[in-house]
Design a protein around this motif. Structure first.
Motif, mmCIF file in Angstrom:
data_model
loop_
_atom_site.group_PDB
_atom_site.id
_atom_site.type_symbol
_atom_site.label_atom_id
_atom_site.label_comp_id
_atom_site.label_asym_id
_atom_site.label_seq_id
_atom_site.Cartn_x
_atom_site.Cartn_y
_atom_site.Cartn_z
ATOM 1 N N LEU A 1 0.838 -1.191 0.000
ATOM 2 C CA LEU A 1 0.000 0.000 0.000
ATOM 3 C C LEU A 1 0.872 1.241 0.000
ATOM 4 C CD1 LEU A 1 -1.077 1.061 3.505
ATOM 5 C CD2 LEU A 1 0.106 -1.117 3.215
ATOM 6 N N ILE A 2 0.272 2.334 -0.422
ATOM 7 C CA ILE A 2 0.909 3.645 -0.356
ATOM 8 C C ILE A 2 0.392 4.333 0.898
ATOM 9 C CG2 ILE A 2 1.155 5.879 -1.485
ATOM 10 C CD1 ILE A 2 0.946 4.503 -4.147
ATOM 11 N N ASN A 3 1.293 4.647 1.789
ATOM 12 C CA ASN A 3 0.890 5.237 3.065
ATOM 13 C C ASN A 3 0.265 6.618 2.853
ATOM 14 O OD1 ASN A 3 1.827 3.128 4.758
ATOM 15 N ND2 ASN A 3 3.915 3.838 4.455
ATOM 16 N N PRO A 4 -0.761 6.949 3.638
ATOM 17 C CA PRO A 4 -1.368 8.283 3.523
ATOM 18 C C PRO A 4 -0.377 9.368 3.950
ATOM 19 C CG PRO A 4 -2.270 7.091 5.389
ATOM 20 C CD PRO A 4 -1.437 6.109 4.640
ATOM 21 N N VAL A 5 -0.582 10.561 3.415
ATOM 22 C CA VAL A 5 0.321 11.689 3.644
ATOM 23 C C VAL A 5 -0.481 12.852 4.213
ATOM 24 C CG1 VAL A 5 1.942 13.306 2.556
ATOM 25 C CG2 VAL A 5 1.815 10.942 1.758
ATOM 26 N N LYS A 6 0.116 13.557 5.156
ATOM 27 C CA LYS A 6 -0.521 14.753 5.716
ATOM 28 C C LYS A 6 -0.569 15.865 4.682
ATOM 29 C CE LYS A 6 2.399 14.848 9.116
ATOM 30 N NZ LYS A 6 3.105 15.259 10.346
ATOM 31 N N GLY A 7 -1.432 16.833 4.928
ATOM 32 C CA GLY A 7 -1.604 17.932 3.994
ATOM 33 C C GLY A 7 -0.417 18.879 3.989
ATOM 34 N N PRO A 8 -0.328 19.754 2.968
ATOM 35 C CA PRO A 8 0.819 20.674 2.862
ATOM 36 C C PRO A 8 0.968 21.595 4.067
ATOM 37 C CG PRO A 8 -0.420 20.599 0.810
ATOM 38 C CD PRO A 8 -1.233 19.857 1.817
ATOM 39 N N ILE A 9 -0.149 21.879 4.767
ATOM 40 C CA ILE A 9 -0.046 22.762 5.930
ATOM 41 C C ILE A 9 0.761 22.095 7.035
ATOM 42 C CG2 ILE A 9 -1.386 23.983 7.685
ATOM 43 C CD1 ILE A 9 -3.636 24.244 5.706
ATOM 44 N N GLN A 10 0.673 20.774 7.161
ATOM 45 C CA GLN A 10 1.385 20.048 8.203
ATOM 46 C C GLN A 10 2.783 19.604 7.774
ATOM 47 O OE1 GLN A 10 -1.843 19.126 7.387
ATOM 48 N NE2 GLN A 10 -2.816 20.160 9.123
ATOM 49 N N TRP A 11 3.174 19.918 6.558
ATOM 50 C CA TRP A 11 4.508 19.499 6.117
ATOM 51 C C TRP A 11 5.580 20.251 6.897
ATOM 52 C CZ3 TRP A 11 3.859 19.473 0.040
ATOM 53 C CH2 TRP A 11 3.005 18.410 -0.291
ATOM 54 N N GLU A 12 6.696 19.599 7.125
ATOM 55 C CA GLU A 12 7.815 20.218 7.834
ATOM 56 C C GLU A 12 8.549 21.180 6.899
ATOM 57 O OE1 GLU A 12 11.917 18.875 10.168
ATOM 58 O OE2 GLU A 12 10.485 17.377 9.421
ATOM 59 N N HIS A 13 8.782 22.372 7.363
ATOM 60 C CA HIS A 13 9.451 23.379 6.549
ATOM 61 C C HIS A 13 10.954 23.124 6.529
ATOM 62 C CE1 HIS A 13 5.901 25.908 5.995
ATOM 63 N NE2 HIS A 13 5.592 25.615 7.257
ATOM 64 N N VAL A 14 11.529 23.254 5.361
ATOM 65 C CA VAL A 14 12.964 23.039 5.179
ATOM 66 C C VAL A 14 13.691 24.354 5.427
ATOM 67 C CG1 VAL A 14 14.761 22.303 3.586
ATOM 68 C CG2 VAL A 14 12.508 21.217 3.514
ATOM 69 N N ARG A 15 14.636 24.347 6.332
ATOM 70 C CA ARG A 15 15.409 25.540 6.645
ATOM 71 C C ARG A 15 16.778 25.471 5.971
ATOM 72 N NH1 ARG A 15 12.509 24.436 11.359
ATOM 73 N NH2 ARG A 15 11.291 26.186 12.172
ATOM 74 N N ASP A 16 17.510 26.602 6.070
ATOM 75 C CA ASP A 16 18.859 26.703 5.498
ATOM 76 C C ASP A 16 18.849 26.369 4.003
ATOM 77 O OD1 ASP A 16 19.717 27.302 8.060
ATOM 78 O OD2 ASP A 16 20.180 25.194 8.510
ATOM 79 N N MET A 17 17.834 26.850 3.325
ATOM 80 C CA MET A 17 17.727 26.582 1.889
ATOM 81 C C MET A 17 17.008 27.744 1.233
ATOM 82 S SD MET A 17 15.968 23.323 -0.014
ATOM 83 C CE MET A 17 15.887 23.225 -1.795
#
Length: 249
Positions: free
Chosen positions: A179-195
């Motif tokens: 199965l393909i695991n469910p993914v949280k919405g873009p609001i809950q995504w972790e923000h990438v720093r130092d980029m």
């Protein structure tokens, strides 16, 4: 090829330059047990992702991921409801082959090999031990042909046991067990720093309505038929009905 040469020498010459393993059933490889000669899988996938193709990259990937995720679940649930050991379409095809094997007479030759008489000097050799028949239908598709089924009826064994394992319900359940695991919405995504932020590309909107259909390859046949040339045709104006000009001129 001789019959084709009598009809068209140019067609015979064009086909002779092609690798026979790509178009002649006598030269097909028997490793892949399939009788599909079309590219329908890619066509179906292109139709499924039609709504996602013109979206931004993240939106497009999210739409495709969800479609594939739900597709795996639906196929797994459908496979769990199959009544027999084989997939329904393969079981139906096998029933038709069994009905076609009534007028065939096999003769046992030893070591699980049979000589099958089909009438009018037409004979085939069946090897049940290696799942092979000289007509090559069993070798190519993995489904016993009518010559092999007649030998199985002589032994009073079920033809389903000789069908390749790729068509069994157990194999289908193993294929769709992942199965393909469910993914949280873009609001809950972790923000990438130092980029540094990745800016969207500059969009150039061309004139006209954007195309939704896939671009056809050169020489690919269209569903609506070949495109006819308008050279030599006389157009009439849709306003006055006179020839020689149109509504714009």
């Amino acid at each position: 090829m001789s019959e084709m040469r009598s009809l068209s020498e140019s067609a015979e010459g064009w086909l002779r330059d092609k690798d026979p393993r790509t178009w002649s059933r006598a030269h097909f490889s028997t490793k892949c047990k399939s009788d599909l000669l079309l590219n329908n899988n890619n066509e179906c996938f292109n139709k499924i992702i039609l709504e996602a193709r013109d979206k931004p990259i993240l939106t497009m990937l999210e739409i495709i991921r969800r479609k594939v995720m739900t597709r795996l679940v639906s196929m797994r649930e459908a496979a769990e409801k199959y009544p027999g050991p084989l997939c329904p379409r393969i079981q139906k095809k096998l029933f038709e082959i069994v009905s076609q094997s009534n007028n065939i007479w096999p003769v046992y030759a030893g070591n699980e090999k049979y000589e099958v008489d089909c009438g009018l000097g037409n004979k085939h050799v069946v090897d049940l031990l290696n799942s092979s028949c000289s007509c090559r239908k069993w070798d190519l598709s993995g489904i016993p042909c009518k010559h092999a089924v007649s030998c199985m009826q002589l032994l009073a064994v079920s033809p389903e046991t000789y069908v390749n394992t790729c068509y069994t319900v157990t194999t289908q359940l193993n294929i769709y067990s992942h199965l393909i695991n469910p993914v949280k919405g873009p609001i809950q995504w972790e923000h990438v720093r130092d980029m540094e932020p990745i800016l969207p590309p500059i969009i150039r909107k061309p004139p006209g309505r954007p195309k939704q259909t896939r671009r056809k390859e050169v020489g690919e046949e269209r569903k609506s038929g070949p495109k006819l040339s308008k050279i030599g045709q006389q157009a009439n104006c849709t306003k006055c009905g006179k020839p020689g000009h149109n509504t714009r001129t």
